[in-house]
Scaffold this active site. Structure first.
Site, PDB file in Angstrom:
ATOM      1  N   ARG A  47     -41.265   8.520  45.604  1.00  0.00           N
ATOM      2  CA  ARG A  47     -40.705   9.818  45.198  1.00  0.00           C
ATOM      3  C   ARG A  47     -40.861  10.793  46.365  1.00  0.00           C
ATOM      4  O   ARG A  47     -41.917  11.381  46.561  1.00  0.00           O
ATOM      5  CB  ARG A  47     -41.444  10.336  43.954  1.00  0.00           C
ATOM      6  N   SER A 118     -36.517  10.241  32.811  1.00  0.00           N
ATOM      7  CA  SER A 118     -37.444  11.241  32.268  1.00  0.00           C
ATOM      8  C   SER A 118     -36.786  11.933  31.084  1.00  0.00           C
ATOM      9  O   SER A 118     -35.650  12.399  31.188  1.00  0.00           O
ATOM     10  CB  SER A 118     -37.781  12.300  33.329  1.00  0.00           C
ATOM     11  N   LYS A 147     -45.847  19.106  40.204  1.00  0.00           N
ATOM     12  CA  LYS A 147     -44.404  19.356  40.114  1.00  0.00           C
ATOM     13  C   LYS A 147     -44.227  20.763  39.578  1.00  0.00           C
ATOM     14  O   LYS A 147     -44.791  21.106  38.540  1.00  0.00           O
ATOM     15  CB  LYS A 147     -43.771  18.318  39.175  1.00  0.00           C
TER      16      LYS A 147
HETATM   17  N1  3NM Z   1     -42.840  14.604  36.456  1.00  0.00           N
HETATM   18  P1  3NM Z   1     -49.701  14.407  38.611  1.00  0.00           P
HETATM   19  S1  3NM Z   1     -44.942  15.806  35.730  1.00  0.00           S
HETATM   20  C1  3NM Z   1     -43.298  13.898  38.793  1.00  0.00           C
HETATM   21  O1  3NM Z   1     -43.259  16.137  33.273  1.00  0.00           O
HETATM   22  C2  3NM Z   1     -43.687  14.543  37.532  1.00  0.00           C
HETATM   23  O2  3NM Z   1     -41.590  14.944  33.975  1.00  0.00           O
HETATM   24  C3  3NM Z   1     -43.389  15.238  35.419  1.00  0.00           C
HETATM   25  O3  3NM Z   1     -48.131  14.465  38.934  1.00  0.00           O
HETATM   26  C4  3NM Z   1     -42.700  15.467  34.130  1.00  0.00           C
HETATM   27  O4  3NM Z   1     -50.003  13.018  38.172  1.00  0.00           O
HETATM   28  C5  3NM Z   1     -44.912  15.171  37.291  1.00  0.00           C
HETATM   29  O5  3NM Z   1     -50.343  14.725  39.923  1.00  0.00           O
HETATM   30  C6  3NM Z   1     -46.039  15.287  38.261  1.00  0.00           C
HETATM   31  O6  3NM Z   1     -49.965  15.437  37.567  1.00  0.00           O
HETATM   32  C7  3NM Z   1     -47.149  14.330  37.968  1.00  0.00           C
END
Ligand code: 3NM
Length: 217
Positions: A47, A118, A147
């Site tokens: 990503r 997603s 994010k």
């Molecule tokens: N998508 P971490 S949250 C890439 O809610 C991504 O769809 C999300 O990173 C969504 O594991 C997210 O560091 C980030 O929290 C996840």
């Protein structure tokens, strides 16, 4: 080649590591990935997003390098959003968000490769299934600062609610997951845990992956 079976997909989602050069220094990323795989990562997503992300030839080269690490360990390699790159590298699959265009169109372009989408509610989940998704990403289950443009935190129990609404496709939870709260996600009926920083920022990526895979035991 045929579409992946749901039971195989569920097994691959267990410890799903997602990363790019904005999460771990580009020079370190292949090493972090190799360590994470040694610790039990079952699936990897390249990503390459955010400020300072690679593009063009640099992105392709980094993708190839990370794909080689995955291939050596027999871990499937998924590309986020970039269908052209996935086809160029002959990746194992593509993951897209709601803002990345039509899932049906991506399915047509990628054939039987793995497609993840997603989703954040029942309507999006049903549409993704109709469009040919192999798994759904659902989140953020916990607060995350990785994010910027996430939806509201849905909590791990939201996945159980999707199940009650008849969504039976494999589901991986995302957002703020780490070894300590992962047990709540498993209890909430997710098939897998997807993480960025729990592994990319860990002092010991192998141990971090081991701790996450331990939650399933
Ligand atoms: N998508 P971490 S949250 C890439 O809610 C991504 O769809 C999300 O990173 C969504 O594991 C997210 O560091 C980030 O929290 C996840």
């Amino acid at each position: 080649m045929a579409r992946i079976r749901a039971d195989k997909m569920r097994a691959l989602l267990k410890v799903y590591f997602i990363s790019g050069s904005t999460n771990t220094a580009e020079t370190e990323l292949a090493n972090v990935l190799a360590q994470a795989i040694a610790g039990g990562v079952t699936l990897f997503q390249f990503r390459e997003k955010g400020r300072g992300a690679c593009s063009g030839a640099g992105k392709t080269a980094l993708g190839k390098k990370l794909q080689a690490v995955c291939q050596k360990a027999n871990v499937p390699f998924i590309v986020n959003d970039d269908v052209a790159l996935a086809l160029e590298l002959d990746a194992d699959g593509v993951h897209i968000g709601q803002e990345d265009g039509s899932a049906a169109e991506v399915r047509r372009k990628i054939g039987d490769r793995i497609l993840g989408v997603s989703t954040h509610n029942v309507a999006e989940a049903k549409q993704a299934i109709a469009d040919g998704a192999d798994y759904l990403g659902v989140g953020p289950v916990f607060a995350t600062s990785t994010k910027a443009d996430t939806r509201a935190v849905c909590g791990p129990e939201f996945i159980a609610r999707l199940r009650e609404e008849g969504i039976h496709l494999p589901i991986v939870a995302i957002g703020g997951i780490h070894a300590k709260n992962a047990v709540e996600v498993v209890a909430g009926k997710a098939d897998g845990l997807s993480v960025i920083t729990a592994i990319s920022n860990a002092a010991d990526p192998k141990a971090a992956a081991q701790q996450l895979s331990q939650v399933w035991k």
